[in-house]
Design an enzyme around this catalytic site. Structure first.
Site, PDB file in Angstrom:
ATOM      1  CD  GLU B 114      -2.488   1.640   2.531  1.00 49.43           C
ATOM      2  OE1 GLU B 114      -2.578   0.744   3.380  1.00 49.43           O
ATOM      3  OE2 GLU B 114      -3.024   2.757   2.647  1.00 49.43           O
ATOM      4  CG  ASP B 180       8.510   8.832  14.822  1.00 49.92           C
ATOM      5  OD1 ASP B 180       9.499   9.539  14.565  1.00 49.92           O
ATOM      6  OD2 ASP B 180       7.364   9.287  14.945  1.00 49.92           O
ATOM      7  CG  ASP B 182       9.046  14.215  17.117  1.00 53.96           C
ATOM      8  OD1 ASP B 182       9.494  15.246  17.636  1.00 53.96           O
ATOM      9  OD2 ASP B 182       8.187  14.208  16.216  1.00 53.96           O
TER      10      ASP B 182
END
Ligand SMILES: [Zn+2]
Lengths: 507, 509
Positions: B114, B180, B182
């Site tokens: 996808e 991730d 951050d």
């Protein structure tokens, strides 16, 4: 050949045939232990269906009660032995008993029947998986070690022994994980890496041990101490059972084609609720105690923390939210506060609202709780039962602004400590013990620890003078029991003669 | 009579499991308007499944390219034109394809993957898929998305997902394991910047995080193909591309995430709660981090400069007497640096040796402090779900205009987030590039290879710009990955030849 299975038929209903195991065959039970991977396919009578299920249910309910009472594994095993022998005996293969097949078949079938009965809600599924795992553990521990090893081999768990050479190479890393597992250390000699058997297993086999960093992981392999083997097997048991229950739940609608079973299954699952109720809802007041609305402030010195918190919140805010009102009203009902007094209590406590509002929004609920209004069933049963610790611990966790629940479970450690200090628990060792208990999720232990601390001298006296028996001082698992015991202990002098007389009568 | 009392076997068949949330959302149109939050049938969480926190496209400030209020048609047209040039001439289509496909010929790994395209009109097109790299490129050039996200590989072509009657026929089955990091999660310990801002000082936290996570992924879990990508503003993403990692189920993703998660708890309270003895992963991490703690935290960030912050430090000192001694000392030296304060702890513990102080407690507390100030802080949502989408490498961050370039883990200290190629910069570079540069480059190539100048290939546009080292790094990463993948296939074929058929007792029930 098989005398139990008299009515076995070869013709399967075509609707079921498509779902049936293609390897349809009469179950063989080479092992005493069973992971219940294959559903039974042979037929049994309706009477057997019901009786076997009830027998297993007795065992499971008692096991659950043991865990509520925080019995140690040894105490549980001792307590359960006669029950297991009576209702669900399982002999070792080596016993060469004539009954092996019958015993194992009953175990197999009763498990699957209860699976059907308890698959319907998530709560039931969780409890069922939990107590079935307890039962499995009990049997796993008592299994003949050679037979157990043979059984474990069939599970295909894919582990490999760590060589002595590798143990030596990894000794420092393994040493740092060795105390994480098996027992609580207990101050005994620290286990040595080289004495221990270590199993090397793909880390994906033990995600929970990896997740909590309880094992050393290298190059994708987790190094599990040998005595964790049991927990790995148990994990696998629980996990597979939970998955299977999910599947069962989804398949349940299809089983209603047999409407002879539905009432039995419903009855079984209702019975499983029963052992939790625990405390009679009638709430006979303690003799001599003044259980009235105006005396609640005074009586609150005997309340467990959950009810103290509700009481204080109510006094502070002149209000409680829905679940808080429910939990508290049931408790008050349980200590013997009459409906009339209870209405007086709430009316005066909600001091910032008008009579009109009270009558419209709150009166009915209190009456309903007492079984004064509502459907037939509610009235006949006298309304709801006071909540047990188990119920308070597991249902409706409090949200912001709500005061119900169990402080040991639902408070942050800091808030809990503050509250305990405010309630006169300042002893450092007790506070630390409570912190330890709650961290390991033993909320009952924490509550009982506080109870024992607050009633230390009275308990000693009650024991010394034989006023209360050990059974009467067993672990508290119900807020109303907490109140009752606290009240009796603190009022021993007033009640002394009578209580003593009673105890002696029972001899 | 007995007949009526019979109960047949209790077999329960496997039924199709519930579909995962990603497919249950009724995205009736391929194109889902972000704005339609109020439409009941669209699951918001699904829409935002791929939004990682580093992107401020929807914040109202400082974003001339995309912020609604500031949007100016000309500016947007210009930016779309620049973006078109970027996709046409710079975006590494071929390597992106190879990266996701794991083979030169298109496979399901690519065809059933996808992609989600974020358009300039604020629409998001989910469940896009492509049978070849070229079709992917053409579609992107047609739609000019300002952001491309990558989701999982499904059991079937995502474009056909509505044609399946049962949910089990359309399930996510593989995706890189992603992480991730951050810098906004470090706001309570960085003193130089906050929110979306970063500088070289606080970027060091990212460097430390990469070292710790990368090392653990390799040593502990045995993964080898880990791609670190700058997210364009204030963070990084990791893509663990090993085949075994791509196949992880959610419960395993959750386990790895928790294994890495150490700094938890509320701000203001104690944020590190770890068992002793330290788990090998944590003692190794402290070894990696302790120099960073001294240099990048104590000296550079000076985290306990103010008395308020120093108080927070004091709260974590396990001994009352020592705590009071430190408090007194620091009160008489206002503005004492964090490095000195840190040194004071040991110094006073030695001299004013408190009878009640357990040196082990002090060491534990100090380790906890080191961990709190250096250990990676992960956005765990990204890692736990197989069907979570994540921004593709090499897209342009709309706020900063920076290219989301890969970071060479062997040269972490050399990576400068403030100096990565930008969209505007690349356009300028390519305009300034002359044939002379090309000739010089060709000469250099000849000298290196020693061949005649004729079979030197014409330079691709990215090779003419500062994007070159990043794409080269990516290319070599992809080549290594494809090679490993090919070897695994060969090995499996060999094993299958040797294999003796074994009847495995099925344990699934
Ligand atoms: Zn900064």
């Amino acid at each position: 050949m098989n005398r139990i299975d008299v009515k076995r038929r070869n013709v399967l209903d075509h609707r079921k045939k498509q779902f049936a195991d293609p390897l349809y065959k009469e179950a063989q039970y080479p092992h005493r232990l069973n992971f219940y991977a294959t559903p039974p396919t042979a037929d049994i009578t309706l009477e057997q269906f019901e009786q076997w299920a009830i027998d297993r249910l007795r065992v499971l309910a008692e096991l659950e009660a043991c865990s509520f009472r925080n019995k140690t594994p040894a105490e549980t095993a001792a307590h359960m032995k006669p029950l297991l022998d009576k209702y669900l005996p399982l002999d070792a293969s080596s016993s060469a008993s004539q009954l092996l097949h019958a015993q194992r078949q009953k175990d197999h079938y009763s498990h699957f029947i209860l699976r059907l009965a308890f698959a319907s809600t998530e709560d039931l599924r969780r409890r069922f998986a939990r107590v079935e795992t307890m039962l499995f553990r009990l049997r796993f521990q008592t299994d003949d070690s050679r037979e157990r090893a043979a059984f474990v081999r069939t599970l295909n768990l894919d582990w490999e022994a760590v060589s002595d050479e590798e143990k030596r190479e990894l000794a420092p890393q393994l040493a740092s994980t060795i105390t994480f597992s098996g027992g609580h250390g207990g101050g005994k000699r620290a286990p040595q890496v080289l004495d221990e058997d270590w199993l090397k297993v793909d880390w994906m086999r033990v995600p929970d041990l990896v997740e909590s960093r309880r094992v050393y992981v290298r190059a994708g392999m987790a190094y599990v101490p040998g005595r964790e083997q049991q927990s790995m097997v148990l994990n696998a048991f629980t996990k597979r059972l939970e998955e299977a229950l999910e599947l069962t739940a989804r398949a349940l609608p299809r089983l209603d084609e047999d409407d002879r079973l539905t009432p039995i299954l419903n009855h079984l699952s209702k019975n499983f609720i029963a052992p939790d109720a625990g405390y009679s809802g009638s709430g006979a007041p303690i003799e001599g105690a003044e259980i009235t609305a105006r005396n609640i402030d005074n009586l609150s010195q005997h309340f467990p923390m959950c009810m103290t918190h509700l009481h204080r919140s109510l006094r502070r805010d002149a209000h409680l939210k829905h679940y808080g009102r429910l939990q508290y009203t049931l408790f008050l009902k349980g200590i013997g506060l009459s409906l009339e007094e209870c209405l007086v209590f709430w009316r005066s406590a909600f001091s910032r609202i008008t009579d009109d509002t009270f009558n419209k929004e709150y009166r009915y609920n209190v009456r309903h709780t007492y079984g004064d209004v509502g459907g037939d069933a509610n009235r006949r049963s006298g309304g709801y039962s006071p909540y047990s610790c188990q119920k308070i611990l597991t249902e409706h966790a409090p949200g912001p602004g709500e005061a119900h629940g169990c402080p040991y479970r639902h408070f942050s450690p800091e808030n809990l400590a503050t509250m305990l200090r405010a309630c006169g628990v300042t002893d450092r060792a007790v506070l630390e013990g409570v912190a330890e208990d709650t961290k390991s999720q033993k909320y009952h232990m924490a509550c009982n620890r506080v109870f024992e601390h607050l009633h230390k001298s009275e308990i000693k006296r009650a024991k010394d003078e034989g006023i209360m028996t050990a059974a009467q001082l067993e672990t508290i698992v119900h807020p109303n029991e907490y109140f009752k015991r606290s009240y009796l202990l603190k009022n021993m002098d007033g009640k002394l003669h009578k209580e003593k007389g009673d105890v002696k009568m029972e001899g | 009579m007995v007949e009526a009392g019979e109960v047949r076997g209790l077999e329960v068949s496997k039924q199709t499991p519930e579909p995962p949330t990603a497919q249950t959302a009724k995205d009736e149109d391929m194109c889902v308007e972000i704005k339609q939050e109020s439409k009941a049938e669209i699951k918001l969480e699904d829409l935002f499944a791929g939004i990682d926190s580093d992107d401020d496209e929807f914040s109202t400030s400082g974003n001339p390219l995309n912020s609604k209020e500031h949007r100016d048609d000309d500016a947007q047209n210009t930016s779309i034109e620049l973006l078109r040039i970027y996709y046409q001439r710079f975006f590494p289509w071929r390597y992106m394809f190879q990266w996701l496909n794991h083979s030169p010929v298109p496979t399901k790994d690519f065809k059933h993957r996808e992609f989600s395209l974020w358009l300039h009109n604020d629409a998001v097109m989910r469940y896009q898929s492509y049978t070849t790299s070229d079709l992917f490129r053409k579609d992107v050039l047609r739609l000019m998305p300002r952001r491309i996200e990558i989701g999982p590989v499904y059991t079937a072509d995502p474009r056909d997902r509505k044609t399946f009657r049962t949910a089990s026929a359309f399930q996510p089955m593989a995706k890189e394991l992603c992480f991730d990091i951050d810098l906004t999660d470090y706001d309570d310990i960085r003193t130089c910047c906050d929110k979306a801002n970063i500088c070289h000082k606080c970027w060091r936290f990212t460097t430390m995080a990469i070292k710790v996570i990368d090392t653990a992924l390799r040593e502990d879990f045995g993964y080898n193909h880990i791609l670190w990508v700058y997210s364009g503003r204030r963070g990084v993403h990791a893509w663990v591309c090993d085949k075994r990692a791509r196949a992880l189920k959610d419960n395993h993703r959750k386990a790895i995430t928790a294994y890495f998660e150490v700094v938890t708890g509320k701000q203001g309270g104690k944020r590190v709660n770890i068992r002793r003895p330290l788990h090998p992963h944590l003692s190794r991490s402290i070894d990696i981090l302790k120099d960073h703690f001294q240099r990048d935290v104590l000296e550079t960030q000076d985290p306990w400069k103010t008395s308020e912050k120093a108080d927070y430090l004091l709260q974590q000192i396990p001994d009352l007497k020592l705590r009071e001694a430190l408090r007194k000392k620091w009160e008489s030296f206002p503005g004492r640096t964090s490095a000195l304060k840190w040194a004071d702890i040991d110094a006073l513990a030695q001299t004013d040796a408190s009878a009640t102080l357990d040196p082990k407690d002090l060491l534990d507390a100090k380790q906890d402090i080191v961990i709190e100030h250096t250990y990676p802080r992960l956005d765990t949502a990204v890692s736990q779900k197989l069907n979570h989408l994540l921004k593709s490498p090499f897209v342009i961050h709309p706020g900063t205009g920076r290219v989301c370039v890969p970071i060479d883990r062997n040269n972490l200290d050399g990576f400068d987030p403030l100096n990565v190629p930008t969209l505007q910069g690349l356009i300028r570079e390519i305009e300034a590039w002359t044939e002379a540069d090309g000739a010089a480059a060709a000469m250099a190539a000849v000298e290196v290879s020693g061949s005649s100048g004729q079979d030197v290939k014409p330079l691709q546009d990215w090779e003419k710009t500062s994007l070159k080292p990043y794409i080269e790094y990516f290319r070599s990463f992809v080549t290594t990955l494809m090679k490993a993948e090919r070897e695994a296939v060969l090995k499996r074929e060999r094993d299958e030849d040797d294999e003796v058929p074994v009847k495995v007792e099925s344990l699934d029930f």
